[in-house]
Scaffold this motif. Structure first.
Motif, PDB file in Angstrom:
ATOM      1  N   PRO A   2      43.791  43.216  35.511  1.00  0.00           N
ATOM      2  CA  PRO A   2      42.488  42.356  35.727  1.00  0.00           C
ATOM      3  C   PRO A   2      41.250  43.172  35.978  1.00  0.00           C
ATOM      4  O   PRO A   2      41.404  44.368  36.550  1.00  0.00           O
ATOM      5  N   GLU A 194      50.876  37.940  37.657  1.00  0.00           N
ATOM      6  CA  GLU A 194      49.753  37.424  36.935  1.00  0.00           C
ATOM      7  C   GLU A 194      49.113  36.201  37.529  1.00  0.00           C
ATOM      8  O   GLU A 194      47.900  36.237  37.659  1.00  0.00           O
ATOM      9  N   ALA A 197      47.226  37.825  40.367  1.00  0.00           N
ATOM     10  CA  ALA A 197      45.965  38.699  39.880  1.00  0.00           C
ATOM     11  C   ALA A 197      44.689  37.440  39.545  1.00  0.00           C
ATOM     12  O   ALA A 197      43.611  37.958  40.047  1.00  0.00           O
ATOM     13  N   GLU A 201      41.212  37.854  41.560  1.00  0.00           N
ATOM     14  CA  GLU A 201      40.005  37.638  40.827  1.00  0.00           C
ATOM     15  C   GLU A 201      38.864  36.711  41.625  1.00  0.00           C
ATOM     16  O   GLU A 201      37.740  37.068  41.680  1.00  0.00           O
ATOM     17  N   ALA A 216      45.221  46.915  43.623  1.00  0.00           N
ATOM     18  CA  ALA A 216      46.253  46.004  43.748  1.00  0.00           C
ATOM     19  C   ALA A 216      47.586  46.679  43.239  1.00  0.00           C
ATOM     20  O   ALA A 216      47.700  47.155  42.502  1.00  0.00           O
ATOM     21  N   PHE A 307      49.365  43.837  35.143  1.00  0.00           N
ATOM     22  CA  PHE A 307      48.680  42.794  36.049  1.00  0.00           C
ATOM     23  C   PHE A 307      48.110  43.733  37.593  1.00  0.00           C
ATOM     24  O   PHE A 307      47.491  43.104  38.225  1.00  0.00           O
ATOM     25  N   VAL A 308      48.689  44.969  37.507  1.00  0.00           N
ATOM     26  CA  VAL A 308      48.338  45.491  38.974  1.00  0.00           C
ATOM     27  C   VAL A 308      48.182  47.048  38.817  1.00  0.00           C
ATOM     28  O   VAL A 308      48.318  47.599  37.516  1.00  0.00           O
TER      29      VAL A 308
END
Length: 338
Positions: A2, A194, A197, A201, A216, A307-308
């Motif tokens: 992200p 996901e 995330a 955001e 994250a 995602f992290v």
């Protein structure tokens, strides 16, 4: 990954959770091994029925030189938030500035066993680390909110510990992104990461520049071994607790039968741990744990890192702890090199 998460663009953070269900000398040795294997962060889990996490962290500090150390995670119900701030600052002091503060709302069922009310968890967590930051800065604090503190201060040197919030639900995830230094996402599967995330955001959109960078981390249940079946078998206990407490949307996300999850939950509530572990299905292990051989785990780490910013290798680690630490390190290195 992200946007806006992990602003420095460095290699992913490698973390590990060490559960002080074992003698503290063993926990310290495992922390030293994790440092040797390249881990950046070691967390001591906090459960009332295990050894004290801050005592464990002091042993871990004595056995290591560089790895960051902190609770993973404490809750502000069993212990007063001001006391937690002092305990975290003490670990930072004995580790020469390597402390981090892992804070979360705690497990509702575990707290109920102690007769502790799990009231307004999001506000309680936010107020706890806000007050802790002021105390660490040397301020005298009076606070009236989800807890009370009057003219409180710490008889310790000033410090500045990064705050990581243990989070799973949407509100806690968004709050962590808005206010904390990082988040420990209680998830292992890319589908859950996901979704998380996306929540982060939303929080980052309201984050002010003076808050600095945000990290994250997936706080993932991991079980790795030379044998796939042995790794998956070792995953049953933590997966049972995860599945038994999973919210309906999480079960739906993984197409896990509600009745099967309720069977696990009911057995846990009745103290029938063996029965609960035996009722864990393969689908539950797939959803709630990264389990398998080094190669399999590396593939799942690689998927998670989409995602992290990094991964905390959480309980159970594997059927053999020392072997699992080495294998997890190798798997993370493979995932990072892809």
């Amino acid at each position: 990954m992200p946007a806006d998460i992990g602003a420095d663009g460095d290699a992913p953070t490698w973390g590990i959770e060490l559960t002080p269900e074992h003698p503290l000398e063993e926990i310290a040795d495992l922390a030293a091994l994790a440092e040797d294997e390249g881990f950046d962060l070691a967390l001591s889990s906090s459960h009332y029925f295990n050894r004290d996490p801050f005592v464990a962290l002091s042993w871990m500090a004595s056995a290591t030189d560089e790895i960051r150390l902190g609770p993973g995670v404490v809750n502000p119900y069993e212990t007063h938030p001001v006391r937690l701030a002092a305990q975290a600052a003490t670990i930072d002091e004995v580790s020469d500035g390597r402390g981090v503060f892992g804070i979360g709302a705690g497990d509702r069922s575990a707290l109920s066993n102690l007769g502790v009310e799990h009231d307004r968890p999001l506000r309680r967590v936010l107020e706890t680390f806000d007050v802790a930051r002021d105390l660490w800065a040397g301020e005298t604090v009076t606070h009236e909110g989800t807890f009370t503190a009057k003219d409180a201060s710490l008889n310790l040197e000033e410090c500045n510990l990064p705050v990581y919030v243990g989070a799973q639900g949407p509100h806690m995830l968004r709050m962590s992104a808005k206010h904390a230094d990082g988040v420990l996402i209680n998830a292992a599967h890319p589908r859950d990461l996901e979704w998380a995330a996306g929540q982060l955001e939303q929080g980052l959109e309201e984050r002010t520049n003076e808050k600095g960078d945000f990290e994250a981390l997936a706080f993932a249940s991991v079980s790795v071994a030379a044998d796939e079946d042995e790794a998956r078998e070792a995953a049953r206990p933590p997966v049972a607790f995860i599945a038994g407490a999973a919210a309906e949307p999480v079960l739906e996300r993984h197409d896990i039968d509600r009745e099967a999850a309720s069977t696990v939950s009911d057995a846990l509530e009745q103290g029938e741990l063996g029965e609960a572990f035996g009722c864990v299905t393969p689908a539950m292990i797939d959803a709630f744990c990264i389990a398998g051989t080094t190669e399999t785990v590396a593939e799942q780490f690689e998927a998670a890192l989409e995602f992290v910013d990094g991964i905390v290798v959480g309980s159970p680690l594997g059927p053999d702890l020392e072997d699992a630490i080495g294998r997890a390190s190798e798997a993370l290195e493979r995932a990072r090199s892809q």
